[in-house]
Design a protein around this motif. Structure first.
Motif, short mmCIF file in Angstrom:
data_model
loop_
_atom_site.label_atom_id
_atom_site.label_comp_id
_atom_site.label_asym_id
_atom_site.label_seq_id
_atom_site.Cartn_x
_atom_site.Cartn_y
_atom_site.Cartn_z
N CYS A 107 4.98 21.43 -32.54
CA CYS A 107 5.85 20.40 -33.09
C CYS A 107 6.11 19.36 -32.00
O CYS A 107 6.43 19.72 -30.87
N GLY B 212 8.30 16.19 -30.40
CA GLY B 212 9.72 15.84 -30.38
C GLY B 212 10.58 16.94 -29.80
O GLY B 212 10.11 18.01 -29.43
N PRO B 213 11.87 16.69 -29.75
CA PRO B 213 12.79 17.61 -29.06
C PRO B 213 13.28 18.76 -29.96
O PRO B 213 14.46 19.05 -30.03
#
Length: 130
Positions: free
Chosen positions: A104, A106-107
């Motif tokens: 995934c 992003g954060p």
């Protein structure tokens, strides 16, 4: 989302790996189970959507079987490797390998490693530990 937790004990200290991303457990050349097994019902005649909602997928079935095996066999972690882009590979006795695949961008937390009862947690990616 809780996908898998694997606990280890060494010198009386419990360490846990909590995966929230794709992973698989293999032994030799055979895959025991992995996250893609969530897409398949535990029985051929079951509805896949209903099986997912009721935790009756092939993933759930195999997770129970592998968890029981891990409780009855004293597996030992021989190596733990942190690879490219947060991939974690645990090699256990008996040719068992647990692989965690962050997938995934992003954060979004993919996994965390922590000592039970400790406030110290190692989170991947770092930006996810808000």
């Amino acid at each position: 989302m809780n996908i898998a937790e694997v606990g280890f004990t060494r010198d009386g200290v419990e360490t846990w790996l909590h995966a929230q991303c794709p992973f698989r457990v293999t032994r030799g050349e055979a895959t025991w189970f992995g996250t893609v097994d969530m897409a398949y019902p535990a029985t051929a005649d079951a509805d896949p959507d209903e099986a997912y909602r009721t935790n009756e997928t092939m993933f759930d079935k195999r997770a129970r079987q592998v968890s029981e095996r891990f409780r009855s066999v004293a597996y030992v972690v021989e190596t733990a490797t942190l690879g490219r882009a947060g991939m974690v590979t645990l090699t256990l006795t008996g040719s068992v390998v647990i692989e965690v695949f962050p997938a995934c961008g992003g954060p979004i937390e993919q996994w965390r490693l922590f000592e039970r009862g400790s406030g110290t947690h190692y989170v991947f990616p770092d930006a996810a530990d808000r």
